[in-house]
Design a protein around this motif. Sequence first.
Motif, PDB file in Angstrom:
ATOM      1  N   TYR A 194     -39.605  76.754  36.680  1.00 31.62           N
ATOM      2  CA  TYR A 194     -39.587  78.114  37.221  1.00 31.62           C
ATOM      3  C   TYR A 194     -39.845  78.027  38.732  1.00 31.62           C
ATOM      4  O   TYR A 194     -40.986  77.846  39.164  1.00 31.62           O
ATOM      5  CB  TYR A 194     -40.679  78.967  36.584  1.00 31.62           C
ATOM      6  N   PRO A 195     -38.824  78.144  39.568  1.00 29.61           N
ATOM      7  CA  PRO A 195     -39.011  77.978  41.012  1.00 29.61           C
ATOM      8  C   PRO A 195     -39.411  79.266  41.720  1.00 29.61           C
ATOM      9  O   PRO A 195     -39.397  80.355  41.132  1.00 29.61           O
ATOM     10  CB  PRO A 195     -37.634  77.508  41.473  1.00 29.61           C
ATOM     11  N   GLY A 196     -39.731  79.129  43.007  1.00 28.09           N
ATOM     12  CA  GLY A 196     -40.162  80.265  43.795  1.00 28.09           C
ATOM     13  C   GLY A 196     -39.053  81.204  44.211  1.00 28.09           C
ATOM     14  O   GLY A 196     -39.314  82.346  44.618  1.00 28.09           O
ATOM     15  N   HIS A 197     -37.813  80.746  44.143  1.00 26.14           N
ATOM     16  CA  HIS A 197     -36.640  81.563  44.444  1.00 26.14           C
ATOM     17  C   HIS A 197     -35.528  81.147  43.486  1.00 26.14           C
ATOM     18  O   HIS A 197     -35.433  79.984  43.098  1.00 26.14           O
ATOM     19  CB  HIS A 197     -36.130  81.340  45.875  1.00 26.14           C
ATOM     20  N   GLY A 198     -34.687  82.094  43.129  1.00 29.60           N
ATOM     21  CA  GLY A 198     -33.467  81.755  42.410  1.00 29.60           C
ATOM     22  C   GLY A 198     -33.643  81.447  40.940  1.00 29.60           C
ATOM     23  O   GLY A 198     -34.648  81.796  40.313  1.00 29.60           O
ATOM     24  N   ARG A 199     -32.638  80.776  40.407  1.00 25.68           N
ATOM     25  CA  ARG A 199     -32.558  80.566  38.966  1.00 25.68           C
ATOM     26  C   ARG A 199     -33.441  79.409  38.515  1.00 25.68           C
ATOM     27  O   ARG A 199     -33.856  78.562  39.304  1.00 25.68           O
ATOM     28  CB  ARG A 199     -31.101  80.308  38.554  1.00 25.68           C
ATOM     29  N   ASP A 200     -33.709  79.389  37.231  1.00 28.57           N
ATOM     30  CA  ASP A 200     -34.492  78.325  36.622  1.00 28.57           C
ATOM     31  C   ASP A 200     -33.624  77.094  36.383  1.00 28.57           C
ATOM     32  O   ASP A 200     -32.397  77.133  36.492  1.00 28.57           O
ATOM     33  CB  ASP A 200     -35.068  78.786  35.280  1.00 28.57           C
ATOM     34  N   THR A 201     -34.291  75.993  36.004  1.00 34.07           N
ATOM     35  CA  THR A 201     -33.584  74.787  35.636  1.00 34.07           C
ATOM     36  C   THR A 201     -34.476  73.989  34.680  1.00 34.07           C
ATOM     37  O   THR A 201     -35.497  74.489  34.206  1.00 34.07           O
ATOM     38  CB  THR A 201     -33.195  73.959  36.880  1.00 34.07           C
ATOM     39  N   THR A 202     -34.092  72.766  34.381  1.00 33.92           N
ATOM     40  CA  THR A 202     -34.935  71.846  33.619  1.00 33.92           C
ATOM     41  C   THR A 202     -35.006  70.523  34.371  1.00 33.92           C
ATOM     42  O   THR A 202     -34.122  70.207  35.186  1.00 33.92           O
ATOM     43  CB  THR A 202     -34.391  71.579  32.207  1.00 33.92           C
ATOM     44  N   LEU A 203     -36.039  69.746  34.090  1.00 32.81           N
ATOM     45  CA  LEU A 203     -36.118  68.432  34.724  1.00 32.81           C
ATOM     46  C   LEU A 203     -34.947  67.555  34.297  1.00 32.81           C
ATOM     47  O   LEU A 203     -34.445  66.756  35.088  1.00 32.81           O
ATOM     48  CB  LEU A 203     -37.443  67.757  34.377  1.00 32.81           C
ATOM     49  N   GLY A 204     -34.486  67.714  33.069  1.00 34.33           N
ATOM     50  CA  GLY A 204     -33.351  66.915  32.604  1.00 34.33           C
ATOM     51  C   GLY A 204     -32.076  67.199  33.367  1.00 34.33           C
ATOM     52  O   GLY A 204     -31.273  66.292  33.624  1.00 34.33           O
ATOM     53  N   ALA A 205     -31.879  68.458  33.740  1.00 30.76           N
ATOM     54  CA  ALA A 205     -30.681  68.815  34.507  1.00 30.76           C
ATOM     55  C   ALA A 205     -30.735  68.242  35.914  1.00 30.76           C
ATOM     56  O   ALA A 205     -29.690  67.932  36.504  1.00 30.76           O
ATOM     57  CB  ALA A 205     -30.539  70.333  34.563  1.00 30.76           C
ATOM     58  N   GLU A 206     -31.943  68.101  36.470  1.00 32.32           N
ATOM     59  CA  GLU A 206     -32.084  67.641  37.851  1.00 32.32           C
ATOM     60  C   GLU A 206     -32.274  66.130  37.972  1.00 32.32           C
ATOM     61  O   GLU A 206     -31.931  65.545  39.005  1.00 32.32           O
ATOM     62  CB  GLU A 206     -33.268  68.359  38.504  1.00 32.32           C
ATOM     63  N   ARG A 207     -32.797  65.476  36.963  1.00 31.92           N
ATOM     64  CA  ARG A 207     -33.146  64.060  37.056  1.00 31.92           C
ATOM     65  C   ARG A 207     -31.984  63.172  37.522  1.00 31.92           C
ATOM     66  O   ARG A 207     -32.180  62.289  38.369  1.00 31.92           O
ATOM     67  CB  ARG A 207     -33.699  63.570  35.718  1.00 31.92           C
ATOM     68  N   PRO A 208     -30.756  63.345  37.006  1.00 32.45           N
ATOM     69  CA  PRO A 208     -29.666  62.469  37.446  1.00 32.45           C
ATOM     70  C   PRO A 208     -29.338  62.596  38.933  1.00 32.45           C
ATOM     71  O   PRO A 208     -28.680  61.709  39.501  1.00 32.45           O
ATOM     72  CB  PRO A 208     -28.476  62.924  36.591  1.00 32.45           C
ATOM     73  N   GLN A 209     -29.785  63.688  39.574  1.00 31.92           N
ATOM     74  CA  GLN A 209     -29.454  63.916  40.978  1.00 31.92           C
ATOM     75  C   GLN A 209     -30.449  63.287  41.948  1.00 31.92           C
ATOM     76  O   GLN A 209     -30.215  63.290  43.172  1.00 31.92           O
ATOM     77  CB  GLN A 209     -29.392  65.419  41.260  1.00 31.92           C
ATOM     78  N   LEU A 210     -31.547  62.727  41.452  1.00 28.98           N
ATOM     79  CA  LEU A 210     -32.575  62.199  42.341  1.00 28.98           C
ATOM     80  C   LEU A 210     -32.030  61.162  43.328  1.00 28.98           C
ATOM     81  O   LEU A 210     -32.355  61.222  44.525  1.00 28.98           O
ATOM     82  CB  LEU A 210     -33.726  61.620  41.526  1.00 28.98           C
ATOM     83  N   PRO A 211     -31.203  60.199  42.915  1.00 25.24           N
ATOM     84  CA  PRO A 211     -30.669  59.248  43.899  1.00 25.24           C
ATOM     85  C   PRO A 211     -29.828  59.926  44.984  1.00 25.24           C
ATOM     86  O   PRO A 211     -29.869  59.514  46.152  1.00 25.24           O
ATOM     87  CB  PRO A 211     -29.816  58.301  43.046  1.00 25.24           C
ATOM     88  N   GLU A 212     -29.076  60.960  44.608  1.00 30.49           N
ATOM     89  CA  GLU A 212     -28.280  61.697  45.594  1.00 30.49           C
ATOM     90  C   GLU A 212     -29.178  62.403  46.601  1.00 30.49           C
ATOM     91  O   GLU A 212     -28.903  62.388  47.813  1.00 30.49           O
ATOM     92  CB  GLU A 212     -27.388  62.712  44.890  1.00 30.49           C
ATOM     93  N   TRP A 213     -30.248  63.020  46.121  1.00 32.05           N
ATOM     94  CA  TRP A 213     -31.168  63.695  47.038  1.00 32.05           C
ATOM     95  C   TRP A 213     -31.767  62.695  48.024  1.00 32.05           C
ATOM     96  O   TRP A 213     -31.863  62.973  49.221  1.00 32.05           O
ATOM     97  CB  TRP A 213     -32.306  64.378  46.277  1.00 32.05           C
ATOM     98  N   ARG A 214     -32.160  61.525  47.516  1.00 28.30           N
ATOM     99  CA  ARG A 214     -32.764  60.521  48.386  1.00 28.30           C
ATOM    100  C   ARG A 214     -31.771  60.041  49.436  1.00 28.30           C
ATOM    101  O   ARG A 214     -32.113  59.879  50.622  1.00 28.30           O
ATOM    102  CB  ARG A 214     -33.240  59.341  47.548  1.00 28.30           C
ATOM    103  N   ALA A 215     -30.527  59.845  49.029  1.00 29.76           N
ATOM    104  CA  ALA A 215     -29.507  59.350  49.957  1.00 29.76           C
ATOM    105  C   ALA A 215     -29.176  60.360  51.044  1.00 29.76           C
ATOM    106  O   ALA A 215     -28.960  59.999  52.206  1.00 29.76           O
ATOM    107  CB  ALA A 215     -28.254  58.959  49.178  1.00 29.76           C
ATOM    108  N   ARG A 216     -29.125  61.624  50.691  1.00 28.25           N
ATOM    109  CA  ARG A 216     -28.726  62.641  51.670  1.00 28.25           C
ATOM    110  C   ARG A 216     -29.874  63.058  52.578  1.00 28.25           C
ATOM    111  O   ARG A 216     -29.659  63.606  53.651  1.00 28.25           O
ATOM    112  CB  ARG A 216     -28.130  63.862  50.968  1.00 28.25           C
ATOM    113  N   GLY A 217     -31.119  62.847  52.123  1.00 24.21           N
ATOM    114  CA  GLY A 217     -32.273  63.127  52.962  1.00 24.21           C
ATOM    115  C   GLY A 217     -32.734  64.568  52.990  1.00 24.21           C
ATOM    116  O   GLY A 217     -33.506  64.949  53.877  1.00 24.21           O
ATOM    117  N   TRP A 218     -32.313  65.359  52.012  1.00 21.07           N
ATOM    118  CA  TRP A 218     -32.802  66.733  51.919  1.00 21.07           C
ATOM    119  C   TRP A 218     -32.641  67.236  50.475  1.00 21.07           C
ATOM    120  O   TRP A 218     -32.000  66.612  49.694  1.00 21.07           O
ATOM    121  CB  TRP A 218     -32.069  67.688  52.861  1.00 21.07           C
TER     122      TRP A 218
END
Length: 218
Positions: A194-218
């Motif tokens: 449950y985030p401070g703005h916008g829609r909800d998500t799950t950790l499972g939906a976001e977990r595969p994106q962690l390497p992309e976030w690290r690479a892009r730097g934001w």
Amino acid sequence: MTYSGAVKVGGPADVHELTDLIISKVAVGPMDNNSYLLRCRATGEQLLIDAANEPETLLRLIGDDSIASVVTTHRHADHWQALAAVVGATGATTYAGAEDAEGIPVPTDVPVRDGGAVRVGRVELRARHLVGHTPGSIALVYDDPHGHPHVFTGDCLFPGGVGNTRDDPEAFARLLHDVETRLFAELPDETWVYPGHGRDTTLGAERPQLPEWRARGW
């Protein structure tokens, strides 16, 4: 009705009914902030997460049963514009991350540190200290004994990335580290976010994106 977490400013709250806890999510303007009202089913006690704005909207959501406490996830002004009015109307005890308390103009009654407990009736939430968006941001984890965990992340984790670190590489690295080690490493994929703005998500939906976030730097 099935909970979706999709809310809009001026619209009704969306209600997530769990076995021991009822979570009502509402959006307030002008920055489309989410505020969350938690109600213990066993005792009726209520807690508000982020009195962001529109005190009349929040007090209407709270209703006649009032609230025992209000938690501010971090010190940015869009998350506490209604705090003084809500506390004045309810007498609620205030909680915030210890490192952010001095940046919130309403006094913090209970400074919260990593691992600290915040209770609403018989339900216990545990704080996770996440540095980078602000020095003292906290997420609140409810480990539902009847299902999967639920985490209120403030502005530290959203669908598609971590919170804004203002192009500061060190702040981004610290926030990503804390989110990875204190949320993703400790909680299962089913964890509802449950985030401070916008829609909800799950950790499972976001977990595969962690390497992309690290690479892009934001």
